[in-house]
Design an enzyme around this catalytic site. Structure first.
Site, PDB file in Angstrom:
ATOM      1  N   GLY A 115      44.299  13.713 -17.494  1.00  0.00           N
ATOM      2  CA  GLY A 115      45.558  13.906 -18.204  1.00  0.00           C
ATOM      3  C   GLY A 115      45.572  13.122 -19.509  1.00  0.00           C
ATOM      4  O   GLY A 115      44.554  13.006 -20.195  1.00  0.00           O
ATOM      5  N   GLY A 116      46.714  12.543 -19.842  1.00  0.00           N
ATOM      6  CA  GLY A 116      46.840  11.768 -21.070  1.00  0.00           C
ATOM      7  C   GLY A 116      45.866  10.609 -21.128  1.00  0.00           C
ATOM      8  O   GLY A 116      45.378  10.232 -22.205  1.00  0.00           O
TER       9      GLY A 116
ATOM     10  N   GLU B  36      17.342  18.827 -30.123  1.00  0.00           N
ATOM     11  CA  GLU B  36      16.263  19.417 -29.314  1.00  0.00           C
ATOM     12  C   GLU B  36      16.380  20.939 -29.279  1.00  0.00           C
ATOM     13  O   GLU B  36      15.989  21.594 -28.311  1.00  0.00           O
ATOM     14  CB  GLU B  36      16.263  18.852 -27.882  1.00  0.00           C
ATOM     15  CG  GLU B  36      15.924  17.387 -27.772  1.00  0.00           C
ATOM     16  CD  GLU B  36      14.431  17.094 -27.899  1.00  0.00           C
ATOM     17  OE1 GLU B  36      13.628  18.037 -27.829  1.00  0.00           O
ATOM     18  OE2 GLU B  36      14.097  15.908 -28.085  1.00  0.00           O
TER      19      GLU B  36
ATOM     20  N   GLY C  34      17.050  22.726 -40.642  1.00  0.00           N
ATOM     21  CA  GLY C  34      17.387  22.285 -39.295  1.00  0.00           C
ATOM     22  C   GLY C  34      16.584  23.080 -38.283  1.00  0.00           C
ATOM     23  O   GLY C  34      15.437  22.779 -37.992  1.00  0.00           O
TER      24      GLY C  34
ATOM     25  N   GLN D  74      45.493  21.439  -5.209  1.00  0.00           N
ATOM     26  CA  GLN D  74      44.425  22.425  -5.193  1.00  0.00           C
ATOM     27  C   GLN D  74      43.840  22.723  -6.572  1.00  0.00           C
ATOM     28  O   GLN D  74      42.642  22.968  -6.700  1.00  0.00           O
ATOM     29  CB  GLN D  74      44.909  23.725  -4.544  1.00  0.00           C
ATOM     30  CG  GLN D  74      45.082  23.600  -3.031  1.00  0.00           C
ATOM     31  CD  GLN D  74      45.430  24.927  -2.375  1.00  0.00           C
ATOM     32  OE1 GLN D  74      45.911  25.850  -3.032  1.00  0.00           O
ATOM     33  NE2 GLN D  74      45.197  25.027  -1.080  1.00  0.00           N
TER      34      GLN D  74
ATOM     35  N   ILE E 100      41.517  16.360 -15.951  1.00  0.00           N
ATOM     36  CA  ILE E 100      41.891  15.710 -14.696  1.00  0.00           C
ATOM     37  C   ILE E 100      42.548  14.364 -14.958  1.00  0.00           C
ATOM     38  O   ILE E 100      43.514  13.973 -14.278  1.00  0.00           O
ATOM     39  CB  ILE E 100      40.654  15.550 -13.788  1.00  0.00           C
ATOM     40  CG1 ILE E 100      40.208  16.929 -13.278  1.00  0.00           C
ATOM     41  CG2 ILE E 100      40.926  14.598 -12.624  1.00  0.00           C
ATOM     42  CD1 ILE E 100      38.831  16.940 -12.643  1.00  0.00           C
TER      43      ILE E 100
END
Length: 379
Positions: free
Chosen positions: A338-339, A362, A130, A278, A336
């Site tokens: 959530g579920g 790369e 690799g 916030q 953000i």
């Protein structure tokens, strides 16, 4: 270096519209089918995307690095599978021929790659090889005016649809100096393909093993006609590839930011949109800031590349930062949502899986760190 700002702006607007009107609506189906529709591939070819980094004299757009980065930022906004279809034609699939190929090789292959009639693929990785590219085990033995190639390549991007492979094989002693680059047509007798890989993400980007069993190629298949230059050829084009991928990462990060903002504005909790809380704002701000940082560093480094400066450390830094950064942005985007962020109906779930690969190909993040530190401490 931007040669004509007005032309580039028009190209960017065209790509931006294409991404939003054609690519984004097709993302879910591509992920489900593990295939980019042929019609979209044809449209990408018509836009010149298969040849954007190929010189104009061979039928491409001949974009400078800064111009290419601008386009990659736009393409990165859509699922990575679309960009990957054209990625090998503009990356190592063509760049090795451009920098070290004979004129005959350029005239034969580059126009076909530029118009998309041939998809190039880069075959270096092997089951046991690799990051240590100098340890290649695939062999190419001279037999008169031909070479007989034996070995196996693994995780080869676009192999199932490739028309030609830029393939690395050992022609000499152990180590990188014994590696030679060959142009091997996909229909070459003795070349077979393995089962298409089932990947975590970037579905639609097809990869598989490439097996060579007494595959016979003419001597003029050696890139540049010189043995032992394969590793050097690959090294010459790595900076461009790393900058391109870094720009794609920044484009994907911007998409994740936009998806997060749109969701946060509409999702109401505790009597108000979560965008007014916030702690959500903090995650949005961090993602936006890191996305801007990635965009700026890639653009600045691309300008230095076009100016002919040595940018080994800077290109590795761009690849390291942007690939790691988009992973953090993706993680915040899922948080953000959530579920909902864990449900495939939402783009952030797919991007969370897709962007993980950027830290691996790369050159892994750890390889980039080694390169950066080596450049810093070189005498």
């Amino acid at each position: 270096m931007i040669r004509d700002a007005e032309v580039l702006d028009e190209l960017s607007r065209t790509i931006r519209r294409f991404v939003r009107e054609r690519l984004i609506p097709a993302e879910a189906k591509v992920d489900e089918d593990n295939e980019v529709p042929p019609q979209i591939i044809s449209e990408m070819a018509a836009l010149g995307l298969f040849g954007m980094a190929i010189p104009e004299e061979y039928g491409g757009l001949g974009l400078t690095m800064e111009e290419e980065v601008s386009v990659a930022l736009e393409l990165g906004y859509a699922a990575p599978a679309f960009r990957s279809v054209i990625g090998t034609n503009n990356g190592i699939g063509s760049q090795g021929i451009i920098v070290d190929g004979t004129e005959a090789q350029k005239l034969f292959w580059l126009p076909k790659m530029a118009d998309g009639s041939v998809i190039g693929s880069f075959a270096l990785t092997e089951p046991d090889v690799g990051s240590d590219a100098g340890a290649i085990k695939t062999t190419a033995v001279k037999d008169g005016d031909h070479y007989i190639i034996n070995g196996a390549k693994r995780f080869i991007t676009n192999a199932p649809v490739a028309g030609v492979f830029t393939l690395m094989a050992r022609t000499g002693a152990p180590g990188s100096s014994g590696v030679t680059a060959f142009l091997v047509p996909a229909d070459c007798p003795g070349l077979t393909l393995g089962t298409i890989d089932r990947k975590m993400g970037q579905r639609g980007t097809r990869t598989c093993d490439v097996v060579l069993n007494s595959c016979r190629v003419p001597a003029d298949a050696v890139i540049g006609g010189v043995e032992g230059q394969g590793f050097k050829t690959a090294m010459k084009v790595l900076n461009r590839g790393r900058l391109h991928i870094a720009a794609v990462c920044a484009g994907a990060a911007q998409r994740l930011c936009d998806e997060s903002v749109a969701f946060a504005r509409n999702r109401v909790q505790f009597g108000k949109p979560i965008s007014e809380h916030q702690l959500i704002q903090a995650m949005l701000a961090d993602s936006a800031t890191e996305t801007l940082a990635g965009r700026c560093m890639v653009t600045a480094t691309a300008r230095r590349f076009d100016a002919g400066e040595r940018i080994v450390q800077e290109a590795a830094s761009c690849k390291l930062f942007c690939s790691e950064m988009v992973g953090r942005v993706a993680d915040r985007a899922v948080q953000i949502h959530g579920g909902a962020g864990y449900i495939q109906e939402y783009a952030v779930e797919r991007f969370y899986r897709d962007v993980r690969l950027f830290r691996l190909y790369e050159g892994t993040s750890q390889i980039q760190q080694i390169i950066i530190a080596r450049e810093m401490t070189a005498a």
